[in-house]
Design a protein around this motif. Structure first.
Motif, PDB file in Angstrom:
ATOM      1  N   SER A  10      -1.377  86.550  39.049  1.00  0.00           N
ATOM      2  CA  SER A  10      -2.144  85.963  40.083  1.00  0.00           C
ATOM      3  C   SER A  10      -2.853  86.772  41.000  1.00  0.00           C
ATOM      4  N   TRP A  11      -3.897  86.604  41.581  1.00  0.00           N
ATOM      5  CA  TRP A  11      -4.687  87.335  42.959  1.00  0.00           C
ATOM      6  C   TRP A  11      -4.919  86.305  43.892  1.00  0.00           C
ATOM      7  N   ILE A  12      -5.310  84.938  43.431  1.00  0.00           N
ATOM      8  CA  ILE A  12      -5.669  84.129  44.593  1.00  0.00           C
ATOM      9  C   ILE A  12      -4.577  83.837  45.619  1.00  0.00           C
ATOM     10  N   SER A  13      -3.310  83.810  45.063  1.00  0.00           N
ATOM     11  CA  SER A  13      -2.197  83.294  45.974  1.00  0.00           C
ATOM     12  C   SER A  13      -1.759  84.644  46.880  1.00  0.00           C
ATOM     13  N   GLN A  14      -2.513  85.792  46.594  1.00  0.00           N
ATOM     14  CA  GLN A  14      -2.144  87.087  47.267  1.00  0.00           C
ATOM     15  C   GLN A  14      -3.205  87.296  48.467  1.00  0.00           C
ATOM     16  N   ASP A  15      -4.577  86.697  47.988  1.00  0.00           N
ATOM     17  CA  ASP A  15      -5.635  86.919  48.925  1.00  0.00           C
ATOM     18  C   ASP A  15      -5.472  86.159  50.297  1.00  0.00           C
ATOM     19  N   ARG A  16      -5.638  87.093  51.357  1.00  0.00           N
ATOM     20  CA  ARG A  16      -5.456  86.529  52.907  1.00  0.00           C
ATOM     21  C   ARG A  16      -6.824  86.715  53.446  1.00  0.00           C
ATOM     22  N   SER A  17      -7.898  86.997  52.830  1.00  0.00           N
ATOM     23  CA  SER A  17      -9.250  86.820  53.397  1.00  0.00           C
ATOM     24  C   SER A  17      -9.462  85.295  54.171  1.00  0.00           C
ATOM     25  N   THR A  18      -9.976  85.791  55.316  1.00  0.00           N
ATOM     26  CA  THR A  18     -10.352  84.825  56.227  1.00  0.00           C
ATOM     27  C   THR A  18     -11.834  84.209  56.369  1.00  0.00           C
ATOM     28  N   ASP A  19     -12.681  84.986  55.537  1.00  0.00           N
ATOM     29  CA  ASP A  19     -14.127  84.651  55.639  1.00  0.00           C
ATOM     30  C   ASP A  19     -14.343  83.164  55.043  1.00  0.00           C
ATOM     31  N   ALA A  20     -15.477  82.534  55.438  1.00  0.00           N
ATOM     32  CA  ALA A  20     -15.769  81.162  54.948  1.00  0.00           C
ATOM     33  C   ALA A  20     -15.599  81.106  53.473  1.00  0.00           C
ATOM     34  N   ALA A  21     -16.232  81.977  52.618  1.00  0.00           N
ATOM     35  CA  ALA A  21     -16.506  81.678  51.218  1.00  0.00           C
ATOM     36  C   ALA A  21     -14.823  81.811  50.735  1.00  0.00           C
ATOM     37  N   SER A  22     -13.930  82.488  51.263  1.00  0.00           N
ATOM     38  CA  SER A  22     -12.608  82.719  50.658  1.00  0.00           C
ATOM     39  C   SER A  22     -11.756  81.295  51.178  1.00  0.00           C
TER      40      SER A  22
END
Length: 409
Positions: A10-22
Motif C-alpha cells: 500500500s502507498w495510501i496509508s504512507q502518504d502524509r501529504s497535506t494538500d487539499a487534493a490528498s
C-alpha cells in the motif's frame, strides 16, 4: 501455468501529504472502504437499477465504428500520456492514434505541447513511437528542425532551397493540457477543450493519487479486438473467479465492488482479500490500500489500476480499425527502481500484468470477436451487477446522439 501473483504494498496509508487534493482523496478512500465492507458483510455488490441490452450489431458495424470514432475519439480530449512519461524539459512521447501520428512534448520551460508528428516540408515522421529526450526535433528526411513547441528553427541548405518563412511552417498543433498527472490531447486542431469541466469532481481524487510524482518504468503493447469488446472486460469484476482463478482472483474477490461515476468517467472498486481481516479492525487501523483496489477509468479508454499502491498499472486502449485496437500497458512506480532487486520486482510486476491480460482477458475477448458475425441480429445483456458496462455504453450512445444532429447539418 499462471504467472505468480506479485506482492502488493500500500502507498495510501504512507502518504502524509497535506494538500487539499490528498486530504480529499484519503477522506474519500476511508468512505469507500466502508462501502465495500458493507458489501463484504452482506455478500453483495453494487447494482444498477436494471439490466441493459446492447445489439451485437453495434460491435460489428464498420459504419457505426466510424461514427463512434468521429463522435468520441475525434471529439473529446483523449488521455494519451502520463505526465511522468515526459519527466522533464526536452522530453517527448510519440504515439499513433487512429492513424494520426501524434507527438507530445515538454519544452524547456516544462510546458506540454502536442502536434502532428509530420515535417512541414514533405510530411516525414519526425520521431518513431515511444518516449525519449531531444532538444530539437530534426526530420530524418531532409534535416529540417523544430523546437519542442513545434516552431521551425532550421532549414538545411536554405541558401539553395529558398527562404522559408518560419511562422508559416510550424508543426501542426493539437490542443493539449495536463491535469492530475495525465496529458490530454484533442485530435481536432480547432477544438477548445475545457479539461476542468471534462474531469469535473473526479479531478481532486485523481490529483490526490499524485501520479505526476510517479516514475515511468516501462511500456509494453498488446493488440486487442474491437475497442468496445476489449474495454468491456475492464469494467466489471463479475469474471474474476471464472476467468482469473489463479491470478487476479488470488488477490481480489469476485463480483463484489463499489461503483461511482463522474460524467463520462467512472471507478470500479473491487474488494481485496485482506478485507476479511480488516473488517474486524477499528476504522483507524484499516489500510485502504489493502482492502480495496480502485480502478479509475477515464473515458474513452484509460484505466488506472493500483493508484493506492506502490506500483501502478495504466492501460491505454486505442482503436485502430473496426476489428482491432492496441493497448499500451504503462507501469508507474512510486519510487524509482535503482537496485537490481528493485528492477527485477518491477519487471515481474509488468510481466505478470502483461501475461494475464494477454493470455486470459484478451484471449477471451478475441473469442468474443470471432463469434460476433454469427451472433448478428441478437444482443448482449449486461447484468445489474455490471453497472460499469452499462455506463460505458450509455455514454457512447449519448455521444452518438449529440453528434447526429451536427452531422445532419
Amino acid at each position: 501455468s499462471a504467472p505468480s501473483t506479485p506482492e502488493y504494498s500500500s502507498w495510501i496509508s504512507q502518504d502524509r501529504s497535506t494538500d487539499a487534493a490528498s486530504l480529499t482523496m484519503r477522506r474519500e478512500a476511508a468512505e469507500l472502504v466502508e462501502r465495500v465492507m458493507a458489501h463484504y458483510r452482506d455478500n453483495t455488490t453494487h447494482e444498477a437499477d436494471g439490466q441493459w441490452t446492447e445489439p451485437v450489431a453495434n460491435y460489428l458495424d464498420a459504419d457505426r465504428w466510424q461514427r463512434e470514432m468521429d463522435a468520441v475519439h475525434r471529439s473529446v480530449p483523449l488521455p494519451l500520456a502520463m505526465s511522468c512519461e515526459l519527466p522533464g524539459p526536452n522530453t517527448y512521447k510519440a504515439i499513433d492514434v487512429l492513424g494520426v501520428p501524434v507527438l507530445i512534448t515538454r519544452d524547456r520551460q516544462g510546458t506540454v505541447h502536442a502536434m502532428i508528428n509530420a515535417c512541414r516540408h514533405r510530411g516525414a515522421k519526425l520521431l518513431e513511437p515511444g518516449c525519449g529526450v531531444s532538444r530539437r526535433l530534426t526530420c530524418p528526411y531532409h534535416s529540417w528542425s523544430y523546437d519542442l513547441a513545434g516552431e521551425l528553427r532550421g532549414v538545411y541548405a536554405e541558401k539553395t532551397f529558398g527562404e522559408v518563412p518560419r511562422e508559416g511552417r510550424s508543426l501542426v498543433g493539437l490542443p493539449a493540457g495536463e491535469r492530475a498527472g495525465i496529458v490530454f490531447v484533442s485530435l481536432d486542431p480547432a477544438a477548445e477543450p475545457d479539461l476542468d469541466a471534462w474531469l469535473g469532481d473526479l479531478r481532486p481524487l485523481l490529483e490526490g493519487l499524485r501520479l505526476a510524482e510517479c516514475h515511468h518504468y516501462s511500456t509494453s503493447e498488446l493488440t486487442s479486438p474491437n475497442w468496445k469488446v476489449t474495454l468491456d472486460g475492464y469494467l466489471e469484476t463479475y469474471h474474476f473467479a471464472s476467468l482469473h482463478p489463479k491470478t487476479v482472483f488470488e488477490t481480489n474477490l469476485s463480483n463484489m465492488m463499489a461503483h461511482d461515476t463522474w460524467g463520462p468517467h467512472q471507478r470500479i472498486a473491487p474488494a481485496l482479500r485482506p478485507i476479511a481481516q480488516a473488517v474486524e479492525l477499528p476504522p483507524d487501523q484499516r489500510d485502504p490500500g489493502d482492502c480495496v483496489g480502485p480502478i479509475y477509468w477515464l473515458f474513452p479508454g484509460l484505466a488506472i489500476a493500483g493508484g493506492w499502491r506502490q506500483k501502478i498499472a495504466v492501460s491505454l486502449v486505442l482503436p485502430r480499425t473496426a476489428t482491432e485496437s492496441v493497448t499500451q500497458q504503462i507501469i508507474l512506480l512510486r519510487e524509482p527502481a535503482v537496485t537490481e532487486e528493485e528492477r527485477q520486482t518491477a519487471d515481474r510486476f509488468g510481466e505478470w500484468f502483461h501475461e494475464v491480460v494477454r493470455d486470459e482477458d484478451y484471449a477471451t475477448t478475441y473469442g468474443v470477436q470471432q463469434g460476433l458475425k454469427a451472433l448478428d441480429g441478437t444482443d448482449f445483456v449486461f447484468g445489474r451487477n455490471e453497472p460499469g458496462l452499462q455506463h460505458f455504453h450509455r455514454t457512447i450512445h449519448q455521444h452518438l446522439d449529440v453528434s447526429a444532429p451536427r452531422a445532419a447539418r
